[in-house]
Design an enzyme around this catalytic site. Structure first.
Site, PDB file in Angstrom:
ATOM      1  N   HIS A   5       0.897   3.798   0.909  1.00 22.05           N
ATOM      2  CA  HIS A   5      -0.015   2.655   0.997  1.00 22.05           C
ATOM      3  C   HIS A   5      -0.621   2.554   2.391  1.00 22.05           C
ATOM      4  CE1 HIS A   5       2.927   0.281   3.340  1.00 22.05           C
ATOM      5  NE2 HIS A   5       3.851   0.725   2.476  1.00 22.05           N
ATOM      6  N   CYS A  21       8.839   3.104   2.257  1.00 16.56           N
ATOM      7  CA  CYS A  21       7.541   3.569   1.779  1.00 16.56           C
ATOM      8  C   CYS A  21       6.867   4.457   2.826  1.00 16.56           C
ATOM      9  CB  CYS A  21       6.640   2.380   1.451  1.00 16.56           C
ATOM     10  SG  CYS A  21       7.103   1.522  -0.068  1.00 16.56           S
TER      11      CYS A  21
END
Length: 419
Positions: A115, A131
């Protein structure tokens, strides 16, 4: 019958319409050929298409207490302007400048994804909750280049060896972020050997890399492409000390010819021709300027393609490479008689002590070169019933069988049918 025919027609129309949809075929190809590789120690994300590196992006990864998972995954979802659900909290952060996910989410596992970020300073660091973070412009670009089901491989490799599109060979050694992988001189050499680059980097250079941990790729060699008779070869030429060197034994094997390496004298010999050789690691090289002396032909350097193109004399049989052992004899060329006999399935007997070759029990006209029988292009038809044609432009002797039609009727019994 009419109903069955209608169903067939409708099925054909459906298939044509499906593949005619805008971007459908392209998307299918993209899913099949795309691959993402994330390496945690180097904090990089690489996008590949057709096994070719398209682009490398810097990323941020999970902190040691919440590491990014390793293994094989695939993209399971894509979302524009994602909301963030803080762990252990009962509220939602909507898309916007306060959202740590940025404006794109590419999920590859439950709760894990690639992301954007509202903290661009964190790219290149290990500070996330597991992440993979990217610069906003980078993740928006990647978002458009991949689809769901694209494979995502997450690795933990502190030693990274690569040859880029410009032929630069480099090695990088990166920090042990999660304390999982010590680096030794032996492990660095093993990584180079697995990449087919063993012996090309000096030990002092490698020890310095291990000591300093440069956290980036360091160039140690320049590689060039190699073409033989117009065909790009898997073997690569390496530049060292101003000389272009070719891995000669692998090349000889692919051309179905034999080159002898003398370790003590550091020389290469083929058909009574001897040139200097060089050994790096387990691979033997010959300077490109000496290669035509060893195998014949001529070489042309193409700067625009970073490529050395060699026009070497070879023999093809029915369109397939037969041998690179071609010898010019006056106005003719000679090829190995035993190699051709094996390709034809001929029954032959070679008497090395007398220099005689017998084909189906009859003596054949051959000449002996370096202790082996050769048959020349002007006599090959008499020995093997094979047609030979020399193409000077491609330096190729094209052989085809048979030269004269064979009448098989002589082998039939009276009354048998001959089809």
């Amino acid at each position: 019958m009419g109903m069955r025919m209608c169903r067939r027609v409708l099925w054909v129309i459906f298939c044509l319409a499906l593949f005619a949809l805008p971007g459908y075929a392209q998307a299918m190809e993209q899913e099949a050929l795309s691959k993402i590789i994330i390496n945690i120690p180097s904090r990089t994300l690489e996008l590949y298409k057709n096994n070719t590196l398209v682009k490398e992006y810097p990323v941020g990864v999970g902190k040691p207490s919440m590491p990014t998972p390793t293994g094989e995954f695939s993209i399971i979802e894509k979302e524009v302007d994602p909301c963030w659900y803080p762990p252990g909290k009962d509220y939602i952060v909507p898309s916007g400048p306060d959202n740590p996910l940025g404006y794109r989410w590419i999920g590859f596992a439950p709760l894990y994804g690639i992301h954007g970020t509202n903290a661009p300073w964190s790219i290149g660091l290990a500070v996330s909750n597991g992440c993979v973070r990217m610069q906003e412009e980078d993740v928006e670009e990647l978002f458009e280049l991949v689809d769901c089901e694209t494979s995502v491989s997450i690795e933990y490799e502190r030693i990274k060896v690569r040859v880029d599109a410009r032929g630069r060979g480099s090695i990088g050694i990166y920090s042990d972020i999660y304390g999982r992988q010590p680096v030794t001189l032996a492990s660095v050499k093993q990584a180079l050997a697995q990449a087919g680059l063993d012996g090309l980097a000096d030990e002092s250079f490698l020890r310095a890399l291990i000591r300093d941990i440069p956290e980036k790729q360091v160039v140690f060699a320049q590689f060039h492409n190699l073409k033989i008779n117009g065909v790009l070869r898997p073997e690569r030429i390496v530049s060292r000390e101003g000389q272009k060197q070719v891995p000669v034994l692998a090349l000889a094997e692919s051309l179905n010819t034999f080159v002898n390496w003398n370790e003590d004298q550091q020389t290469l010999t083929r058909q009574n021709k001897t040139v200097p050789g060089i050994k790096h690691g387990t691979t033997v090289y010959v300077n490109a300027e000496h290669l035509p002396d060893l195998v014949g032909g001529r070489g042309i350097w193409d700067e625009s393609e970073n490529c050395l193109e060699l026009m070497l004399p070879v023999a093809n049989f029915d369109g397939q490479l037969l041998s690179g052992d071609i010898v010019r004899v006056g106005n003719h060329f000679a090829i190995p008689a035993l190699t051709l006999a094996k390709a034809l399935g001929e029954r032959v007997k070679w008497q090395a002590d007398t220099g005689q070759l017998f084909v189906q029990g009859r003596p054949a006209s051959v000449m002996v070169i370096a202790g082996q029988p050769f048959v020349t292009s002007d006599t090959i038809g008499k020995v093997y019933n094979v047609a030979a044609a020399w193409d000077d432009q491609t330096q190729t002797m094209n052989l085809s069988y048979p030269l004269h039609p064979i009448d098989y009727s002589m082998y039939l019994n009276p009354g048998d049918e001959f089809l």
